[in-house]
Design a protein around this motif. Structure first.
Motif, PDB file in Angstrom:
ATOM      1  N   PHE A  55       0.762  -1.196  -0.102  1.00 27.24           N
ATOM      2  CA  PHE A  55      -0.036   0.049  -0.035  1.00 27.24           C
ATOM      3  C   PHE A  55       0.984   1.246  -0.066  1.00 27.24           C
ATOM      4  CE2 PHE A  55      -3.725   2.545   0.563  1.00 27.24           C
ATOM      5  CZ  PHE A  55      -3.316   3.452   1.398  1.00 27.24           C
ATOM      6  N   GLY A  56       0.623   2.144  -0.865  1.00 26.79           N
ATOM      7  CA  GLY A  56       1.379   3.434  -0.947  1.00 26.79           C
ATOM      8  C   GLY A  56       2.642   3.498  -1.829  1.00 26.79           C
ATOM      9  N   THR A  57       3.093   2.267  -2.315  1.00 28.15           N
ATOM     10  CA  THR A  57       4.069   2.027  -3.300  1.00 28.15           C
ATOM     11  C   THR A  57       3.697   2.497  -4.639  1.00 28.15           C
ATOM     12  OG1 THR A  57       5.321   0.441  -1.569  1.00 28.15           O
ATOM     13  CG2 THR A  57       6.042   0.409  -4.106  1.00 28.15           C
ATOM     14  N   PHE A  76      20.623   4.465 -11.694  1.00 32.26           N
ATOM     15  CA  PHE A  76      19.278   4.224 -12.009  1.00 32.26           C
ATOM     16  C   PHE A  76      19.028   3.666 -13.464  1.00 32.26           C
ATOM     17  CE2 PHE A  76      14.662   4.646 -12.707  1.00 32.26           C
ATOM     18  CZ  PHE A  76      14.545   5.259 -13.936  1.00 32.26           C
ATOM     19  N   VAL A  77      18.244   2.759 -13.612  1.00 35.59           N
ATOM     20  CA  VAL A  77      18.161   1.837 -15.061  1.00 35.59           C
ATOM     21  C   VAL A  77      16.775   2.555 -15.693  1.00 35.59           C
ATOM     22  CG1 VAL A  77      18.132  -0.260 -16.300  1.00 35.59           C
ATOM     23  CG2 VAL A  77      19.793   0.371 -14.364  1.00 35.59           C
ATOM     24  N   ALA A  78      15.801   1.663 -14.751  1.00 35.16           N
ATOM     25  CA  ALA A  78      14.228   1.846 -15.343  1.00 35.16           C
ATOM     26  C   ALA A  78      13.446   2.013 -14.241  1.00 35.16           C
ATOM     27  CB  ALA A  78      13.973   0.806 -16.299  1.00 35.16           C
ATOM     28  N   ARG A  79      12.098   2.634 -14.675  1.00 32.31           N
ATOM     29  CA  ARG A  79      10.908   2.680 -13.465  1.00 32.31           C
ATOM     30  C   ARG A  79       9.641   2.449 -14.152  1.00 32.31           C
ATOM     31  NH1 ARG A  79      11.049   8.250 -12.656  1.00 32.31           N
ATOM     32  NH2 ARG A  79       9.492   8.782 -13.936  1.00 32.31           N
ATOM     33  N   ILE A  80       8.749   1.884 -13.726  1.00 27.37           N
ATOM     34  CA  ILE A  80       7.454   2.029 -14.193  1.00 27.37           C
ATOM     35  C   ILE A  80       6.424   2.326 -12.704  1.00 27.37           C
ATOM     36  CG2 ILE A  80       7.148  -0.680 -13.423  1.00 27.37           C
ATOM     37  CD1 ILE A  80       5.666  -0.859 -16.176  1.00 27.37           C
ATOM     38  N   SER A  81       5.396   2.814 -13.419  1.00 22.38           N
ATOM     39  CA  SER A  81       4.516   3.447 -12.211  1.00 22.38           C
ATOM     40  C   SER A  81       3.334   2.205 -12.081  1.00 22.38           C
ATOM     41  CB  SER A  81       3.571   4.528 -12.760  1.00 22.38           C
ATOM     42  OG  SER A  81       2.838   4.262 -13.821  1.00 22.38           O
ATOM     43  N   TRP A  82       2.588   1.984 -10.928  1.00 21.68           N
ATOM     44  CA  TRP A  82       1.677   1.041 -10.332  1.00 21.68           C
ATOM     45  C   TRP A  82       0.640   1.374 -11.073  1.00 21.68           C
ATOM     46  CZ3 TRP A  82       4.347  -2.794  -9.238  1.00 21.68           C
ATOM     47  CH2 TRP A  82       3.498  -3.966  -8.797  1.00 21.68           C
ATOM     48  N   GLY A 128       8.954   2.065  -4.387  1.00 16.89           N
ATOM     49  CA  GLY A 128       9.013   3.306  -3.385  1.00 16.89           C
ATOM     50  C   GLY A 128       7.945   4.129  -3.921  1.00 16.89           C
ATOM     51  N   ASN A 129       7.709   5.329  -3.196  1.00 15.80           N
ATOM     52  CA  ASN A 129       6.521   6.293  -3.486  1.00 15.80           C
ATOM     53  C   ASN A 129       7.115   7.271  -4.462  1.00 15.80           C
ATOM     54  OD1 ASN A 129       5.054   4.818  -1.594  1.00 15.80           O
ATOM     55  ND2 ASN A 129       5.807   6.141   0.256  1.00 15.80           N
ATOM     56  N   ASP A 130       8.325   7.734  -4.316  1.00 17.09           N
ATOM     57  CA  ASP A 130       9.025   8.813  -5.257  1.00 17.09           C
ATOM     58  C   ASP A 130       9.061   8.301  -6.606  1.00 17.09           C
ATOM     59  OD1 ASP A 130      11.113   9.845  -2.591  1.00 17.09           O
ATOM     60  OD2 ASP A 130       8.944  10.487  -3.292  1.00 17.09           O
ATOM     61  N   ARG A 131       9.142   9.186  -7.593  1.00 11.30           N
ATOM     62  CA  ARG A 131       9.562   8.878  -8.769  1.00 11.30           C
ATOM     63  C   ARG A 131      11.069   8.806  -8.891  1.00 11.30           C
ATOM     64  NH1 ARG A 131       8.623  13.085 -12.309  1.00 11.30           N
ATOM     65  NH2 ARG A 131       7.963  14.648 -10.610  1.00 11.30           N
ATOM     66  N   PHE A 132      11.656   7.915  -8.461  1.00 11.59           N
ATOM     67  CA  PHE A 132      13.133   7.602  -8.421  1.00 11.59           C
ATOM     68  C   PHE A 132      13.637   7.657  -9.896  1.00 11.59           C
ATOM     69  CE2 PHE A 132      12.546   3.144  -9.195  1.00 11.59           C
ATOM     70  CZ  PHE A 132      11.722   2.844  -8.346  1.00 11.59           C
ATOM     71  N   GLY A 133      15.060   8.052 -10.010  1.00 14.34           N
ATOM     72  CA  GLY A 133      15.304   8.433 -11.319  1.00 14.34           C
ATOM     73  C   GLY A 133      15.059   9.761 -11.714  1.00 14.34           C
ATOM     74  N   THR A 134      14.064  10.046 -11.181  1.00 15.17           N
ATOM     75  CA  THR A 134      13.722  11.695 -11.651  1.00 15.17           C
ATOM     76  C   THR A 134      13.773  12.517 -10.145  1.00 15.17           C
ATOM     77  OG1 THR A 134      12.259  11.121 -13.419  1.00 15.17           O
ATOM     78  CG2 THR A 134      12.088  13.190 -12.577  1.00 15.17           C
TER      79      THR A 134
END
Length: 122
Positions: free
Chosen positions: A29-31, A47-53, A99-105
């Motif tokens: 929850f919250g991730t 950082f390599v890559a990120r995807i939003s839930w 996590g909750n942050d837009r890590f990588g940005t």
């Protein structure tokens, strides 16, 4: 607490492909984001890559754009990283992150996996 377990690392020749997977469990929850970082010997973790839930919005570091693809498996709370056209410079320990942050940005992950080794031979 969130637990992240990576799999799929290994040894591959330059130009080859590997697929990494990360299974998440625990209190998700919250991730809002999951993704991947890597750390090569003697270098900082990057950082390599990120995807939003929500919405499956993806973001990549420039060096992997067009070669790596991150995807999410809804039913399994897991993310994958398909890595094609691998180069020796991609050799690193790859870490799953959430996590909750837009890590990588902006910001940083709240949770980390233990890492999986990817080695690309020339």
């Amino acid at each position: 607490q969130v637990q992240l377990v990576e799999s799929g690392g290994g040894l591959v020749q330059a130009g080859g492909s590997l697929r990494l997977s990360c299974a998440a469990s625990g209190r998700m929850f919250g991730t809002r984001y999951m993704g991947w970082f890597r750390q090569a010997p003697g270098k900082e973790r990057e950082f390599v890559a990120r995807i939003s839930w929500i919405g499956d919005i993806t973001y990549y570091t420039d060096s992997v754009k067009g070669r790596f693809t991150i995807s999410r498996e809804n039913a399994k709370t897991a993310v994958n990283l398909q890595m094609n056209s691998l180069e020796p410079e991609d050799t690193a320990v790859y870490y799953c992150a959430a996590g909750n942050d837009r890590f990588g940005t902006v910001g940083a992950p709240n949770y980390w996996g233990q890492g999986t080794q990817v080695t690309v031979s020339s």
